[in-house]
Design an enzyme around this catalytic site. Sequence first.
Site, short mmCIF file in Angstrom:
data_model
loop_
_atom_site.label_atom_id
_atom_site.label_comp_id
_atom_site.label_asym_id
_atom_site.label_seq_id
_atom_site.Cartn_x
_atom_site.Cartn_y
_atom_site.Cartn_z
CB VAL A 33 -0.99 -0.02 1.19
CG1 VAL A 33 -0.26 0.05 2.50
CG2 VAL A 33 -2.02 1.08 1.09
CG HIS A 93 14.58 -8.22 -18.09
ND1 HIS A 93 13.78 -8.98 -18.91
CD2 HIS A 93 15.71 -8.95 -17.92
CE1 HIS A 93 14.39 -10.11 -19.21
NE2 HIS A 93 15.58 -10.11 -18.63
CB ALA A 143 6.43 -0.64 2.62
CG ASN A 145 1.01 -6.16 9.58
OD1 ASN A 145 1.40 -7.05 10.33
ND2 ASN A 145 0.08 -5.31 9.90
CB CYS A 178 -4.08 -2.96 8.59
SG CYS A 178 -2.51 -3.05 9.45
C1 PCO Z 1 -0.13 -3.41 5.33
N1 PCO Z 1 0.95 -2.67 5.08
C2 PCO Z 1 1.32 -1.41 5.32
C3 PCO Z 1 2.57 -1.06 4.57
C4 PCO Z 1 3.52 -0.24 5.30
N2 PCO Z 1 2.94 1.03 5.66
C5 PCO Z 1 3.47 2.20 5.23
C6 PCO Z 1 2.76 3.47 5.73
C7 PCO Z 1 1.81 4.08 4.70
C8 PCO Z 1 1.18 5.36 5.26
O1 PCO Z 1 2.15 6.30 5.61
C9 PCO Z 1 0.66 3.13 4.36
C10 PCO Z 1 2.55 4.43 3.42
O2 PCO Z 1 2.08 3.18 6.92
O3 PCO Z 1 4.44 2.28 4.55
O4 PCO Z 1 0.76 -0.61 6.02
C11 PCO Z 1 -0.88 -3.75 6.33
S1 PCO Z 1 -1.02 -3.07 7.83
#
Ligand code: PCO
Length: 211
Positions: A33, A93, A143, A145, A178
């Site tokens: 995301v 590529h 990036a 969770n 999330c």
């Molecule tokens: C999914 N993943 C994420 C990805 C890591 N999150 C981020 C930041 C964003 C907002 O500043 C979303 C770009 O939190 O890199 O959240 C599940 S929780």
Amino acid sequence: MAQAEPVTSSVEPVQINGRPKRPKILLAASGSVAAIKFGNLCRCFCEWAEVKAVASKSAMHFIDRRTIPDDVVLYTDDDEWSSWSRIGDTVLHIELRRWADIMVIAPLSANTLGKIAGGLCDNLLTCIVRAWDYSKPLFVAPAMNTFMWKNPFTEKHLVSIDELGITLIPPVTKRLACGDYGNGAMAEPSLIYKTIRLFLEAHPLPTSYNA
Ligand code: PCO
């Protein structure tokens, strides 16, 4: 959503034979995301560098093409297939790997991290990495969770990509998409830009690179 301002600097561009040379930066996004910030990342680099962009199919779910600056070409998997039909045609590529002085993958998803660590290449982005010339720098900004970040596979995969010569721009602790709070958020585009710029000022590009 608030977007970070591009960072400016008084430092002059790298000089080649007395002429300023703009570094050729290949920016790539995989399916997190955090790819919502990819347009902003491209804008951060545009003033200072020549930029080409690559996005995986999953990253395109989060990228609004209207946020990509007009002078940045964004390549997707469709371009890899459509640019080749017979022997002698260019292989995208390989062309992009040759063109780039440096590659930055931001965001790097857990899935693409695992693929790179395992040597898999099933899309344009991972084919570029599998064909990468490690005399050129390659940076990644993960990036994911927090639980994905803390999963034991992540450490194993980070060790593998470190052995390849890939440089980590670590994620940060903040509120995630999330609603969870914890480590795993992509470093801000402005910080990614500053990191690359400082790196290239400390390690000027060899003149043999695409001069
Ligand atoms: C999914 N993943 C994420 C990805 C890591 N999150 C981020 C930041 C964003 C907002 O500043 C979303 C770009 O939190 O890199 O959240 C599940 S929780």
